[in-house]
Structures are given as C-alpha cells and as structure tokens.
Motif scaffolding. Structure first.
Motif, PDB file in Angstrom:
ATOM      1  N   MET A  40      51.988  40.658  57.192  1.00 53.70           N
ATOM      2  CA  MET A  40      50.859  40.507  58.116  1.00 53.70           C
ATOM      3  C   MET A  40      49.735  41.467  57.756  1.00 53.70           C
ATOM      4  O   MET A  40      48.555  41.103  57.770  1.00 53.70           O
ATOM      5  N   GLU A  41      50.098  42.698  57.435  1.00 49.10           N
ATOM      6  CA  GLU A  41      49.096  43.706  57.073  1.00 49.10           C
ATOM      7  C   GLU A  41      48.443  43.374  55.740  1.00 49.10           C
ATOM      8  O   GLU A  41      47.214  43.471  55.598  1.00 49.10           O
ATOM      9  N   GLU A  42      49.249  42.944  54.773  1.00 52.84           N
ATOM     10  CA  GLU A  42      48.729  42.662  53.435  1.00 52.84           C
ATOM     11  C   GLU A  42      47.748  41.499  53.444  1.00 52.84           C
ATOM     12  O   GLU A  42      46.733  41.518  52.748  1.00 52.84           O
ATOM     13  N   TYR A  43      48.012  40.507  54.280  1.00 48.16           N
ATOM     14  CA  TYR A  43      47.156  39.316  54.303  1.00 48.16           C
ATOM     15  C   TYR A  43      46.254  39.268  55.543  1.00 48.16           C
ATOM     16  O   TYR A  43      45.682  38.233  55.844  1.00 48.16           O
ATOM     17  N   ASN A  44      46.154  40.422  56.241  1.00 46.06           N
ATOM     18  CA  ASN A  44      45.248  40.550  57.390  1.00 46.06           C
ATOM     19  C   ASN A  44      45.458  39.401  58.381  1.00 46.06           C
ATOM     20  O   ASN A  44      44.518  38.742  58.827  1.00 46.06           O
ATOM     21  N   TYR A  45      46.699  39.192  58.725  1.00 41.93           N
ATOM     22  CA  TYR A  45      47.022  38.087  59.649  1.00 41.93           C
ATOM     23  C   TYR A  45      46.489  38.402  61.044  1.00 41.93           C
ATOM     24  O   TYR A  45      46.708  39.480  61.589  1.00 41.93           O
ATOM     25  N   GLN A  46      45.758  37.421  61.642  1.00 46.45           N
ATOM     26  CA  GLN A  46      45.237  37.544  62.996  1.00 46.45           C
ATOM     27  C   GLN A  46      45.922  36.512  63.883  1.00 46.45           C
ATOM     28  O   GLN A  46      45.910  35.320  63.584  1.00 46.45           O
ATOM     29  N   ARG A  47      46.486  36.988  64.935  1.00 48.21           N
ATOM     30  CA  ARG A  47      47.213  36.089  65.840  1.00 48.21           C
ATOM     31  C   ARG A  47      46.251  35.135  66.534  1.00 48.21           C
ATOM     32  O   ARG A  47      45.163  35.541  66.983  1.00 48.21           O
ATOM     33  N   ASN A  48      46.615  33.867  66.644  1.00 46.30           N
ATOM     34  CA  ASN A  48      45.819  32.859  67.351  1.00 46.30           C
ATOM     35  C   ASN A  48      46.111  32.981  68.840  1.00 46.30           C
ATOM     36  O   ASN A  48      47.088  32.438  69.345  1.00 46.30           O
ATOM     37  N   ILE A  49      45.252  33.721  69.528  1.00 43.65           N
ATOM     38  CA  ILE A  49      45.508  33.997  70.939  1.00 43.65           C
ATOM     39  C   ILE A  49      45.453  32.743  71.790  1.00 43.65           C
ATOM     40  O   ILE A  49      46.117  32.620  72.812  1.00 43.65           O
ATOM     41  N   ASN A  50      44.618  31.757  71.380  1.00 43.91           N
ATOM     42  CA  ASN A  50      44.545  30.506  72.130  1.00 43.91           C
ATOM     43  C   ASN A  50      45.880  29.772  72.090  1.00 43.91           C
ATOM     44  O   ASN A  50      46.311  29.169  73.069  1.00 43.91           O
ATOM     45  N   ALA A  51      46.529  29.819  70.930  1.00 46.55           N
ATOM     46  CA  ALA A  51      47.838  29.183  70.817  1.00 46.55           C
ATOM     47  C   ALA A  51      48.863  29.899  71.684  1.00 46.55           C
ATOM     48  O   ALA A  51      49.738  29.274  72.289  1.00 46.55           O
ATOM     49  N   VAL A  52      48.767  31.230  71.754  1.00 48.85           N
ATOM     50  CA  VAL A  52      49.669  32.005  72.607  1.00 48.85           C
ATOM     51  C   VAL A  52      49.488  31.612  74.065  1.00 48.85           C
ATOM     52  O   VAL A  52      50.447  31.374  74.805  1.00 48.85           O
ATOM     53  N   HIS A  53      48.237  31.525  74.499  1.00 43.12           N
ATOM     54  CA  HIS A  53      47.954  31.142  75.878  1.00 43.12           C
ATOM     55  C   HIS A  53      48.463  29.741  76.169  1.00 43.12           C
ATOM     56  O   HIS A  53      48.982  29.454  77.256  1.00 43.12           O
ATOM     57  N   LEU A  54      48.291  28.850  75.193  1.00 44.86           N
ATOM     58  CA  LEU A  54      48.743  27.473  75.369  1.00 44.86           C
ATOM     59  C   LEU A  54      50.249  27.426  75.552  1.00 44.86           C
ATOM     60  O   LEU A  54      50.776  26.706  76.397  1.00 44.86           O
ATOM     61  N   SER A  55      50.963  28.239  74.779  1.00 45.04           N
ATOM     62  CA  SER A  55      52.426  28.247  74.869  1.00 45.04           C
ATOM     63  C   SER A  55      52.896  28.829  76.189  1.00 45.04           C
ATOM     64  O   SER A  55      53.929  28.432  76.726  1.00 45.04           O
ATOM     65  N   LYS A  56      52.141  29.798  76.725  1.00 41.10           N
ATOM     66  CA  LYS A  56      52.519  30.431  77.989  1.00 41.10           C
ATOM     67  C   LYS A  56      51.989  29.679  79.199  1.00 41.10           C
ATOM     68  O   LYS A  56      52.406  29.920  80.326  1.00 41.10           O
ATOM     69  N   GLY A  57      51.029  28.769  78.968  1.00 41.67           N
ATOM     70  CA  GLY A  57      50.450  28.031  80.079  1.00 41.67           C
ATOM     71  C   GLY A  57      49.456  28.838  80.885  1.00 41.67           C
ATOM     72  O   GLY A  57      49.079  28.453  81.984  1.00 41.67           O
ATOM     73  N   LYS A  58      49.008  29.992  80.359  1.00 41.36           N
ATOM     74  CA  LYS A  58      48.041  30.835  81.049  1.00 41.36           C
ATOM     75  C   LYS A  58      47.054  31.432  80.057  1.00 41.36           C
ATOM     76  O   LYS A  58      47.410  31.715  78.911  1.00 41.36           O
ATOM     77  N   THR A  59      45.824  31.608  80.531  1.00 41.75           N
ATOM     78  CA  THR A  59      44.812  32.271  79.703  1.00 41.75           C
ATOM     79  C   THR A  59      44.576  33.704  80.155  1.00 41.75           C
ATOM     80  O   THR A  59      43.994  34.498  79.427  1.00 41.75           O
ATOM     81  N   PHE A  60      44.987  34.022  81.393  1.00 45.18           N
ATOM     82  CA  PHE A  60      44.687  35.305  82.035  1.00 45.18           C
ATOM     83  C   PHE A  60      43.176  35.530  82.124  1.00 45.18           C
ATOM     84  O   PHE A  60      42.697  36.650  82.092  1.00 45.18           O
ATOM     85  N   LEU A  61      42.450  34.413  82.241  1.00 44.50           N
ATOM     86  CA  LEU A  61      41.013  34.422  82.508  1.00 44.50           C
ATOM     87  C   LEU A  61      40.788  33.795  83.871  1.00 44.50           C
ATOM     88  O   LEU A  61      41.366  32.754  84.197  1.00 44.50           O
ATOM     89  N   LEU A  62      39.940  34.437  84.668  1.00 42.50           N
ATOM     90  CA  LEU A  62      39.635  33.954  86.010  1.00 42.50           C
ATOM     91  C   LEU A  62      38.134  33.720  86.128  1.00 42.50           C
ATOM     92  O   LEU A  62      37.346  34.631  85.865  1.00 42.50           O
ATOM     93  N   GLY A  63      37.732  32.524  86.495  1.00 48.08           N
ATOM     94  CA  GLY A  63      36.314  32.210  86.662  1.00 48.08           C
ATOM     95  C   GLY A  63      35.798  32.653  88.020  1.00 48.08           C
ATOM     96  O   GLY A  63      36.494  32.524  89.034  1.00 48.08           O
ATOM     97  N   VAL A  64      34.585  33.194  88.043  1.00 48.76           N
ATOM     98  CA  VAL A  64      33.946  33.627  89.290  1.00 48.76           C
ATOM     99  C   VAL A  64      32.527  33.063  89.329  1.00 48.76           C
ATOM    100  O   VAL A  64      31.704  33.385  88.474  1.00 48.76           O
ATOM    101  N   VAL A  65      32.263  32.227  90.307  1.00 47.86           N
ATOM    102  CA  VAL A  65      30.950  31.605  90.469  1.00 47.86           C
ATOM    103  C   VAL A  65      30.127  32.410  91.464  1.00 47.86           C
ATOM    104  O   VAL A  65      30.538  32.613  92.608  1.00 47.86           O
TER     105      VAL A  65
END
Length: 320
Positions: A40-65
């Motif tokens: 991961m370090e050698e190839y500068n791997y960056q985790r796809n956070i959107n995929a993580v959120h999709l797998s967990k079913g949550k974004t931990f983002l809350l919209g406020v109007v």
C-alpha cells in the motif's frame, strides 16, 4: 492508481486478506499484514471511502438546510447540531437555500441518492406534498411544529409564546400593538398571525394591517420599520419583534432620533441573543443551541413521528 486487487497480487495474499487489514480485522498474521501495508505504501494506495460507506450503508454525513448562513438564529441552531455531530463522528453538509425551493430540492435529492444519511430542515420552503415524496429515502427532521404528520420535529409553539407576549404588552398598558416577522409564509409565521388575530378578538381591539411588518431579518430592517412608523398617522405604541437583531436596529435608530424607549415605543424581541443582553432588550429566550442538539439526535436515531416541544422564557429588561 492501484486498487485492492492490485495490492493483493503485489503482497501475495487474497483480496479478503487486504480487506481485513484495511478494516483492522484481528485475525491476520503479522507477516501478511506487513506485506499488505508495504504494498500500500509503495504504490500509494488510497482507500475508496465511497465504497466503504456503501458497504456499511452509511456516509456519516448529515444534511442541514438553512435559509441564510449569516443570520444569528440559524447560526445558533447549526452550533447545536455541530456540537452533537462531533460527538458522534458525523460531518455536516450545509445547504443555504435563500428560501428558494429548487435549492431545498437539491438537499432532498442528496438524501434520495444516499449521499447523506439524514436531513434536518431548519426552515422550510417546500410544501408538504413535495416533502412527502422524499420521506421513504431517509429521516427528514423539522424545526417547526409538525405534530399530526409522520415526521420528527423539535419546535417552539409559536402560537402560545406569541399570544403570551402580546398579553404581556397589553398588561403593560398597550392597546396599539404591532409585530415584525421575517416572512409572510411559513408555519411559524402563520401561527403567529393566528395568535395575533385571536388576541385582538379577545381584547376587543381592531385589526390594523399596517401594524404588521414583513421581511424583517436584519439590523437595517429594524431601522426601516421605525422610519415607516414615523410617517404613520396612528402608529403602534409597542412592537413584538421576532428577532433581537431587528429590535437592536430599531432601538439604535430611536436613540439617534430622540424617540424614547419605552415611553414612545415599547419593543420586545425574540431569542435572547447576546445583542439583547448588551442593549437590555426585553425578549423571549429560545434555547437555539439545545434545539439544534435535539434535532441532530432525532436525525441519527431515525425515529419517525417524534415531536419535542421546547419551552421559552420571558426575559424582562428596559425596553417595555
């Protein structure tokens, strides 16, 4: 850019092993874990956070109007929401609508597309028929009295507190009472108008449409209201102002023009913001930070049809 399959191949392990390392799974041997981390370090791997959120079913983002970001009322609501968000590791997505329906719909569509986990609407522009179409996509919480609907809300009973404030001014000897609000439409404004008309009927006072002032949101709006009153043949002797900032503008202008407070004009504000304490404005204290905290908790607990009424407190000072 390397993906999880590439990392697995380079480290000589399975994709499942890489996934376990990324998710801090305890059952991975030290050798395999080190091989994955090195790849991961050698190839500068960056985790796809959107995929993580999709797998967990949550974004931990809350919209406020909110309609405005620079208004103290909404600033304090957001402060309360943000305080709880930090505790629960949520981030906020702010939508400034300027009371434009299309901007509010953008927030609703983000909920529909699962880009946010829940939506708090601090002041609504859309009608209920439109809101109802988005209720199936996630929690939508309202900062208004929405009892009787299958939604959650934390609110002030603006009919009750407005009526009580009018009675307070009446007991001070005022019979020509006007009021100022931010906008003509909206649930809160309608409740206040009904309270005003019911109060006049009970007190046997005549309704004067010129005693109602709309679009009062800023300090400068308070100045304009007093300027308008000086041109009236029969102005009100007391004003119930739904913003301490607007009330501060009125008092400042009155002092400049020699209009005595409260002898010539009694003024009562709303919210008990810092400016009310500085300028000794009689006001109704609304715990906006507390309301924001409760709105957040309702949003993440996802309980429908939960309604919590917040009480207000009269703070009497020198302006009535």
């Amino acid at each position: 850019m390397a993906n999880i399959k590439d990392i697995a191949k380079i480290a000589g392990v399975s994709v499942t092993t890489v996934s376990r390392v990324l998710n801090h799974h305890p059952y991975v041997s030290k050798e395999k874990k080190e091989a994955v981390l090195q790849a991961m370090e050698e190839y500068n791997y960056q985790r796809n956070i959107n995929a993580v959120h999709l797998s967990k079913g949550k974004t931990f983002l809350l919209g406020v109007v909110i309609p405005f970001t620079n208004h103290p009322y909404f600033g304090l609501l957001v402060e309360g929401i943000a305080k709880e968000a930090v505790k629960y590791n949520y981030k906020l997505v702010l939508f400034q609508t300027n009371y434009e329906v299309v901007r509010e719909i953008e927030a609703l569509e983000m909920l529909q597309h699962k880009q946010i986990d829940a939506l708090i609407i601090c002041s609504r522009s859309c009608g209920w028929d439109l809101i109802d179409k988005y209720m199936e996509y996630g929690p939508i919480i309202f900062c208004e009295d929405s009892r009787g609907r299958n939604v959650s809300s934390t609110f002030i009973d603006h009919y009750k507190c407005f009526y009580n404030a009018l009675e307070f001014l009446y007991d001070k000897g005022h019979q020509k009472i006007g009021y100022c609000v931010g906008r003509k439409s909206g649930t809160n404004s309608k409740q206040r108008e009904k309270a005003y008309r019911d109060f006049l009927d009970k007190a046997h006072l005549s309704f004067e449409p010129d005693y109602i002032f709309y679009e009062c949101l800023k300090f400068e709006d308070g100045v304009k209201v007093v300027q308008q009153m000086t041109r009236m043949d029969n102005p009100p002797t007391a004003l119930l102002v739904t913003s301490d900032i607007v009330a501060a503008g009125m008092i400042t202008y009155c002092k400049e023009k020699g209009i005595l407070i409260p002898d010539d004009l009694a003024i009562m504000g709303f919210d008990n913001q810092p400016v009310a304490k500085i300028m000794h404005i009689t006001t109704l204290e609304i715990p906006l930070v507390e309301i924001g905290e409760k709105l957040f908790l309702q949003a993440i607990n996802s309980r429908s049809n939960s309604h919590e009424e917040i009480n207000v407190k009269l703070i009497e000072r020198q302006t009535v």
